[in-house]
Write an enzyme that holds these catalytic residues in place. Structure first.
Site, PDB file in Angstrom:
ATOM      1  NE  ARG A 183      42.365  32.660  71.225  1.00  8.64           N
ATOM      2  CZ  ARG A 183      41.507  33.196  72.112  1.00  8.64           C
ATOM      3  NH1 ARG A 183      41.733  34.373  72.657  1.00  8.64           N
ATOM      4  NH2 ARG A 183      40.418  32.525  72.455  1.00  8.64           N
ATOM      5  CE1 TYR A 191      55.979  40.099  50.813  1.00  9.13           C
ATOM      6  CE2 TYR A 191      54.257  40.450  52.448  1.00  9.13           C
ATOM      7  CZ  TYR A 191      54.955  39.610  51.597  1.00  9.13           C
ATOM      8  OH  TYR A 191      54.627  38.284  51.542  1.00  9.13           O
ATOM      9  CG  ASP A 197      58.747  44.380  56.852  1.00 12.50           C
ATOM     10  OD1 ASP A 197      59.760  43.708  57.131  1.00 12.50           O
ATOM     11  OD2 ASP A 197      57.774  43.916  56.222  1.00 12.50           O
ATOM     12  CE  LYS A 235      59.523  36.032  53.422  1.00 14.23           C
ATOM     13  NZ  LYS A 235      59.052  37.399  53.320  1.00 14.23           N
TER      14      LYS A 235
END
Ligand SMILES: *Cc1c(COP(=O)(O)O)cnc(C)c1O
Length: 392
Positions: free
Chosen positions: A61, A114, A186, A211
């Site tokens: 992790r 967003y 962002d 993206k």
């Protein structure tokens, strides 16, 4: 778009490769890991001591050799000191905000962010005593007037991914910084190929790597990139949530980065060609594309960006809902779908109005967002032309 940045071009080919992991193979393996083994208790204890540092192998992790390579590459591309890879772009956004916000603090968010970022702020942060305020993305240095003593973070996008206003990034970052708040940008649309927000004064950059970075509509991954001053708090928050990017998505993001610059160049050129054609169509009222002179904030795009992606919106002339539907359904090369940044072209009607509270969005007709993929642009234009006949 300016000619290529040779340093960046070469970095995309050469970073993120480590023969100590890949052996003679060019690429890193899909690095599956959970338990890391230690020969002695002392070695384990040392790893536990240093587990928040990048590169330390402790438990899956906390990262593995492939995730550390990808993170180091992203940090270098952004001009940052550290990067944290996460399971999605939305997780990158929410973890970055959580690392800055605390009960009793105030978070300022651009009105055009967003949608799910906004929903997280309104539906989750407010439950923990964080006050949310929205601001006009074009506020620039005027943000100072909205800052309070308890403002912990300023969250914005450049440009907004539905309406494409380009904010004055340095002015907003500066206003946030002056009051001790963290600026979180962002920058999914621009990628490090077209903009390096840390060099514009932003504290923390977040990306949806789902993206353009992975670029093939096959991966879900997010990134937080920052200077060393914020790395520790970001990494600890990501680990507190137990979040990490999956091994396969790390592999796909690394592979996507290899071709990022040439893909972005193609998105830019194809996007410009199609947007320029669209602007002249009688069914189209105007184009929302940062490289167009009439786009809100075009001057900031010219100053701070080196190119534009293939994602932009079109304001249609007023048209009935049925006709709009017939236009969208009449497209054969554009599919309807969320996300963007892949090789496939997409068309999606979007309605920003109900989301906004600080600014009003109104347009003469409906908005359609296009993702221009890597198909032949003339064929895409032909397809649009035939679909427009549904509006006649
Ligand atoms: C898609 C997107 C996100 C979320 O990314 P996921 O990887 O889908 O979670 C965040 N910000 C912007 C601007 C996006 O377009």
């Amino acid at each position: 778009m300016s000619s290529g940045d040779t340093k960046l071009t070469n970095a995309l080919a050469h970073l993120g490769r480590n023969p100590a992991i890949s052996g003679r193979a060019v690429n890193l393996p899909i690095y599956q890991s959970s338990t890391m083994l230690f020969d002695t208790l002392a070695e384990f204890e040392q790893a536990r001591e240093e587990r928040y540092e990048p590169g330390v192998l402790y438990y899956g992790r906390y990262g593995n050799p492939a995730s550390f390579e990808l993170e180091a590459m992203m940090a270098r591309l952004e001009g940052g000191d550290g990067c944290i890879s996460l399971s999605s772009g939305l997780t990158a956004v929410t973890v970055a905000i959580m690392a800055a916000a605390k009960a009793g603090s105030h978070v300022l968010v651009a009105d055009n962010v967003y949608g799910p970022t906004r929903m997280f702020c309104d539906n989750v942060l407010t439950r923990y005593g964080v006050e949310i305020g929205y601001f006009d993305p074009m506020i620039g240095g005027g943000l100072t007037a909205l800052m309070r003593d308890n403002t912990s973070a300023v969250v914005f996008e450049a440009p907004g991914s539905g309406t494409f206003e380009v904010p004055d990034v340095p002015a907003i970052a500066q206003a946030a910084h002056a009051q001790g708040a963290l600026s979180i940008l962002d920058a999914t649309w621009a990628t490090p190929v077209f903009c390096q927000p840390l060099s514009l004064g932003v504290d923390v950059v977040v990306h949806s790597g789902s993206k353009y970075i992975s670029g093939h509509a096959d991966a879900m991954i997010g990134f937080i990139v920052c200077k060393s001053a914020h790395y520790d708090e970001m990494r600890k928050m990501a680990l507190a949530f137990g979040d990490r990017a999956g091994a396969n998505d790390i592999f796909l993001a690394l592979r996507g980065l290899r071709t990022l610059e040439m893909r972005m160049r193609h998105h830019h050129e194809s996007g410009m060609k199609i947007a320029t054609w669209l602007a002249e169509q009688p069914s189209v009222s105007r184009i929302l594309h940062p490289a167009f002179a009439d786009c809100t904030g075009h001057n900031f795009w010219q100053r701070d960006f080196r190119g534009a992606g293939g994602l932009f919106s079109v304001v249609m002339q007023p048209v009935g809902a049925g006709q709009l539907r017939a236009f969208i359904d009449g497209l054969t090369m554009f599919s309807v779908g969320l996300s963007w940044g892949g090789f496939e072209s997409l068309a999606l009607p979007v309605n920003p109005s109900p989301m906004r509270t600080a600014t009003e969005w109104s347009s003469e007709g409906p908005l359609v967002r296009f993702n221009i993929g890597h198909e032949d642009p003339d064929s895409l234009i032909e397809d649009l032309a035939q679909a427009f006949r549904h509006l006649a």
